[in-house]
Design a protein around this motif. Sequence first.
Motif, PDB file in Angstrom:
ATOM      1  N   ILE A  88       0.862  -1.175   0.000  1.00 17.45           N
ATOM      2  CA  ILE A  88       0.000   0.000   0.000  1.00 17.45           C
ATOM      3  C   ILE A  88       0.899   1.226   0.000  1.00 17.45           C
ATOM      4  O   ILE A  88       1.585   1.499   0.998  1.00 17.45           O
ATOM      5  CB  ILE A  88      -0.919   0.010   1.230  1.00 17.45           C
ATOM      6  CG1 ILE A  88      -1.771  -1.260   1.250  1.00 17.45           C
ATOM      7  CG2 ILE A  88      -1.795   1.228   1.263  1.00 17.45           C
ATOM      8  CD1 ILE A  88      -2.509  -1.481   2.535  1.00 17.45           C
ATOM      9  N   PRO A  89       0.952   2.016  -1.066  1.00 20.86           N
ATOM     10  CA  PRO A  89       1.987   3.053  -1.175  1.00 20.86           C
ATOM     11  C   PRO A  89       1.709   4.311  -0.361  1.00 20.86           C
ATOM     12  O   PRO A  89       2.617   4.878   0.212  1.00 20.86           O
ATOM     13  CB  PRO A  89       1.995   3.364  -2.671  1.00 20.86           C
ATOM     14  CG  PRO A  89       0.610   3.024  -3.132  1.00 20.86           C
ATOM     15  CD  PRO A  89       0.145   1.888  -2.286  1.00 20.86           C
ATOM     16  N   ARG A  90       0.477   4.754  -0.299  1.00 22.10           N
ATOM     17  CA  ARG A  90       0.224   6.051   0.316  1.00 22.10           C
ATOM     18  C   ARG A  90      -1.212   6.110   0.856  1.00 22.10           C
ATOM     19  O   ARG A  90      -2.099   6.659   0.231  1.00 22.10           O
ATOM     20  CB  ARG A  90       0.461   7.161  -0.701  1.00 22.10           C
ATOM     21  CG  ARG A  90       0.271   8.573  -0.181  1.00 22.10           C
ATOM     22  CD  ARG A  90       1.335   9.005   0.799  1.00 22.10           C
ATOM     23  NE  ARG A  90       2.658   9.007   0.229  1.00 22.10           N
ATOM     24  CZ  ARG A  90       3.700   9.661   0.765  1.00 22.10           C
ATOM     25  NH1 ARG A  90       3.538  10.364   1.854  1.00 22.10           N
ATOM     26  NH2 ARG A  90       4.876   9.587   0.202  1.00 22.10           N
ATOM     27  N   PRO A  91      -1.459   5.544   2.056  1.00 19.20           N
ATOM     28  CA  PRO A  91      -2.803   5.670   2.640  1.00 19.20           C
ATOM     29  C   PRO A  91      -3.127   7.135   2.908  1.00 19.20           C
ATOM     30  O   PRO A  91      -2.237   7.935   3.224  1.00 19.20           O
ATOM     31  CB  PRO A  91      -2.691   4.882   3.951  1.00 19.20           C
ATOM     32  CG  PRO A  91      -1.472   4.037   3.800  1.00 19.20           C
ATOM     33  CD  PRO A  91      -0.551   4.787   2.899  1.00 19.20           C
ATOM     34  N   GLY A  92      -4.402   7.468   2.805  1.00 16.28           N
ATOM     35  CA  GLY A  92      -4.794   8.835   3.154  1.00 16.28           C
ATOM     36  C   GLY A  92      -4.588   9.106   4.630  1.00 16.28           C
ATOM     37  O   GLY A  92      -4.099  10.162   5.023  1.00 16.28           O
ATOM     38  N   LYS A  93      -4.958   8.130   5.468  1.00 16.58           N
ATOM     39  CA  LYS A  93      -4.780   8.248   6.917  1.00 16.58           C
ATOM     40  C   LYS A  93      -4.289   6.918   7.458  1.00 16.58           C
ATOM     41  O   LYS A  93      -4.681   5.850   6.986  1.00 16.58           O
ATOM     42  CB  LYS A  93      -6.118   8.596   7.613  1.00 16.58           C
ATOM     43  CG  LYS A  93      -6.682   9.945   7.286  1.00 16.58           C
ATOM     44  CD  LYS A  93      -7.925  10.270   8.120  1.00 16.58           C
ATOM     45  CE  LYS A  93      -9.157   9.478   7.726  1.00 16.58           C
ATOM     46  NZ  LYS A  93      -9.665   9.826   6.404  1.00 16.58           N
ATOM     47  N   ILE A  94      -3.436   6.993   8.459  1.00 14.23           N
ATOM     48  CA  ILE A  94      -3.070   5.822   9.250  1.00 14.23           C
ATOM     49  C   ILE A  94      -3.453   6.147  10.684  1.00 14.23           C
ATOM     50  O   ILE A  94      -2.918   7.087  11.277  1.00 14.23           O
ATOM     51  CB  ILE A  94      -1.569   5.509   9.169  1.00 14.23           C
ATOM     52  CG1 ILE A  94      -1.121   5.340   7.720  1.00 14.23           C
ATOM     53  CG2 ILE A  94      -1.252   4.250   9.980  1.00 14.23           C
ATOM     54  CD1 ILE A  94       0.381   5.236   7.558  1.00 14.23           C
ATOM     55  N   VAL A  95      -4.408   5.387  11.221  1.00 14.67           N
ATOM     56  CA  VAL A  95      -4.865   5.605  12.588  1.00 14.67           C
ATOM     57  C   VAL A  95      -4.471   4.386  13.407  1.00 14.67           C
ATOM     58  O   VAL A  95      -4.755   3.253  13.017  1.00 14.67           O
ATOM     59  CB  VAL A  95      -6.388   5.807  12.653  1.00 14.67           C
ATOM     60  CG1 VAL A  95      -6.804   6.242  14.055  1.00 14.67           C
ATOM     61  CG2 VAL A  95      -6.855   6.823  11.620  1.00 14.67           C
ATOM     62  N   ALA A  96      -3.824   4.608  14.530  1.00 12.92           N
ATOM     63  CA  ALA A  96      -3.362   3.507  15.384  1.00 12.92           C
ATOM     64  C   ALA A  96      -3.967   3.641  16.772  1.00 12.92           C
ATOM     65  O   ALA A  96      -4.175   4.755  17.273  1.00 12.92           O
ATOM     66  CB  ALA A  96      -1.833   3.501  15.464  1.00 12.92           C
ATOM     67  N   ILE A  97      -4.244   2.518  17.401  1.00 14.44           N
ATOM     68  CA  ILE A  97      -4.782   2.513  18.763  1.00 14.44           C
ATOM     69  C   ILE A  97      -3.638   2.327  19.748  1.00 14.44           C
ATOM     70  O   ILE A  97      -2.667   1.610  19.476  1.00 14.44           O
ATOM     71  CB  ILE A  97      -5.850   1.416  18.926  1.00 14.44           C
ATOM     72  CG1 ILE A  97      -6.524   1.508  20.302  1.00 14.44           C
ATOM     73  CG2 ILE A  97      -5.272   0.029  18.687  1.00 14.44           C
ATOM     74  CD1 ILE A  97      -7.739   0.613  20.442  1.00 14.44           C
ATOM     75  N   HIS A  98      -3.749   2.968  20.905  1.00  8.81           N
ATOM     76  CA  HIS A  98      -2.675   2.899  21.886  1.00  8.81           C
ATOM     77  C   HIS A  98      -2.566   1.521  22.540  1.00  8.81           C
ATOM     78  O   HIS A  98      -1.489   0.944  22.613  1.00  8.81           O
ATOM     79  CB  HIS A  98      -2.895   3.947  22.982  1.00  8.81           C
ATOM     80  CG  HIS A  98      -2.497   5.330  22.593  1.00  8.81           C
ATOM     81  ND1 HIS A  98      -3.418   6.321  22.336  1.00  8.81           N
ATOM     82  CD2 HIS A  98      -1.288   5.893  22.397  1.00  8.81           C
ATOM     83  CE1 HIS A  98      -2.781   7.437  22.007  1.00  8.81           C
ATOM     84  NE2 HIS A  98      -1.490   7.208  22.042  1.00  8.81           N
ATOM     85  N   LEU A  99      -3.664   0.998  23.057  1.00  8.75           N
ATOM     86  CA  LEU A  99      -3.613  -0.224  23.853  1.00  8.75           C
ATOM     87  C   LEU A  99      -4.888  -1.009  23.589  1.00  8.75           C
ATOM     88  O   LEU A  99      -5.988  -0.486  23.787  1.00  8.75           O
ATOM     89  CB  LEU A  99      -3.501   0.133  25.344  1.00  8.75           C
ATOM     90  CG  LEU A  99      -3.056  -0.939  26.330  1.00  8.75           C
ATOM     91  CD1 LEU A  99      -1.666  -1.443  25.984  1.00  8.75           C
ATOM     92  CD2 LEU A  99      -3.066  -0.382  27.755  1.00  8.75           C
ATOM     93  N   ASN A 100      -4.743  -2.280  23.136  1.00  7.10           N
ATOM     94  CA  ASN A 100      -5.962  -2.999  22.739  1.00  7.10           C
ATOM     95  C   ASN A 100      -5.940  -4.485  23.045  1.00  7.10           C
ATOM     96  O   ASN A 100      -6.977  -5.121  22.921  1.00  7.10           O
ATOM     97  CB  ASN A 100      -6.232  -2.792  21.241  1.00  7.10           C
ATOM     98  CG  ASN A 100      -7.654  -3.142  20.865  1.00  7.10           C
ATOM     99  OD1 ASN A 100      -8.547  -3.162  21.715  1.00  7.10           O
ATOM    100  ND2 ASN A 100      -7.891  -3.443  19.613  1.00  7.10           N
ATOM    101  N   TYR A 101      -4.826  -5.073  23.441  1.00  7.66           N
ATOM    102  CA  TYR A 101      -4.805  -6.496  23.777  1.00  7.66           C
ATOM    103  C   TYR A 101      -4.768  -6.670  25.290  1.00  7.66           C
ATOM    104  O   TYR A 101      -4.035  -5.961  25.992  1.00  7.66           O
ATOM    105  CB  TYR A 101      -3.590  -7.185  23.149  1.00  7.66           C
ATOM    106  CG  TYR A 101      -3.777  -7.549  21.698  1.00  7.66           C
ATOM    107  CD1 TYR A 101      -4.198  -8.824  21.320  1.00  7.66           C
ATOM    108  CD2 TYR A 101      -3.547  -6.614  20.696  1.00  7.66           C
ATOM    109  CE1 TYR A 101      -4.379  -9.157  19.984  1.00  7.66           C
ATOM    110  CE2 TYR A 101      -3.717  -6.936  19.359  1.00  7.66           C
ATOM    111  CZ  TYR A 101      -4.137  -8.218  19.008  1.00  7.66           C
ATOM    112  OH  TYR A 101      -4.319  -8.540  17.679  1.00  7.66           O
TER     113      TYR A 101
END
Length: 542
Positions: free
Chosen positions: A43-56
């Motif tokens: 995937i060369p260029r996503p418009g947004k990358i959103v990551a979650i801090h803590l999930n497991y």
Amino acid sequence: MLAESRPDNIRFRIRRQQAEASGVSVPLPRGDQREEAPVTVPIPRPGKIVAIHLNYVSRADQRGRRPAAPSYFFKPASSVAGTDGTVERPAGTELLAFEGEIALVIGTAARRVPVERAWEHVSHVTASNDLGLYDLRANDKGSNVRSKGGDGYTPLGPDLIDAALVDPAALRVRAWVNGELAQDDTTAGLLFPLPQLVADLSQHFTLEPGDVILTGTPAGSSVIVPGDVVEIEVDAPEAPGAPSSGRLRTTVVQGEVPFDAALGSLPAVDDLQRAEAWGSREAAGLPGETQETPEPREPAAPALTAELRAKLETAPTAGLSAQLRKRGHHFCFIDGVSANLPGTKIVGTAKTLRFIPAREDLFASHGGGYNAQKRAFDAVAEGEVIVIEARGESGTGTLGDILALRAKARGAAGVVTDGGVRDFDAVAEIGLPVFSRGPHPSVLGRRHVPWDVDVTIACGGAAVQPGDIIVGDGDGVIVIPPAIAEEVADAALAQEIEDEWIAEQVAAGNPVDGLFPMNAEWRARYEASRSAGTGAGESAGA
């Protein structure tokens, strides 16, 4: 069954067209003979990358905290990399850490979608390595702009799994370092399921085709060094054909260019960052904690409900303290503190912060980076009062305008400290109620080392536990044990009505002898006036 329900793979081709319109190339599904071979392109260029801090759950238990709701940060599109690439550990740093994660690729625009329809907007699933540099973490805590935004810090791929073919609750993520398994967990162990993340984010902004969501890392994330090779794989072992992302491979190399001190924050690490980057103090080669860790305390009951808060906001501290003394609580006062905002009233539950006397080696290990003071102000919840043990030492500040802004933004009810306040006028302008021993211009390290949060402390001569109820006004600040707060508030309000009636009798010319406190005759008159519905504004006369 899923494949059979999509004649001629129409649904897949629609998704493919939508994804490719956003610059995302995807492989053909298994068994499609219309093209010579599957196409695999990162995937060369996503418009947004959103990551979650803590999930497991495994990661949360390792960190010793479980969030009540998901929280997120953005990563720049320039951080994206493909498989078999390299990532640089910058010169002068030591704590580059890997995080194996499941990445979701959005296929169709999602705006305010319900949870039960959210997965339909995910076109593909793949592997990601959410790399982070803990040396820069304290400076950008929460936003992770520099600590997780570096070039190559978001490898994705190599293959994309069709989301329609898998159960989002039955995905697996694994990570290997130099061929040894380091992480192995499934989405059954998530705090917040994958469809919930899509639905939650979509209620705040539109998720567009090609956007990527990084869904958290399980326990096992740790530090990697130049020469290490990290491999991440996401698969669905229970789905037909056990589709897999393949192994996403990244090699760590050593950078040669140091950060420029004239431009911004420099890397800085302490034992806290080392322990969190490695996963534990033991893994980081650190000695065990020198201070005892208190046993978790059960939440006090009853909770500070909206109704009880309203009562306590009405009752004066003088009346509340009198009721506490009647019940044998004679050490409920936080002595020597006054409000920075005249006429202010605070009511809230205590979040505690403890300082110990300054010592050079202890300040070096606990005073810098993301220390206890910063953690307390970052974590204070709406309606809580940060109560600080400063041992009555007013010769330095225990907070300043930046931390006051943070507490205000978090919705804190106020701060109580038996130490000094730096930037006193600026803190007052922010509007955060602060009870302290007054202003002082010096910084923390002059007299204090930030040491503990959420432990029992002593503030102004009073014992304060996390969850205790704090009430402060012009007469001072008191501590109320939560278990008796309701009865104390009710008794104080009843006493206020009685005192108002007594004041009216005195204003009407009656002597205080026998009236304050009331003897049997005056008590009978008071009870009669109450039974007759005589308001506080009517005098019973002599």
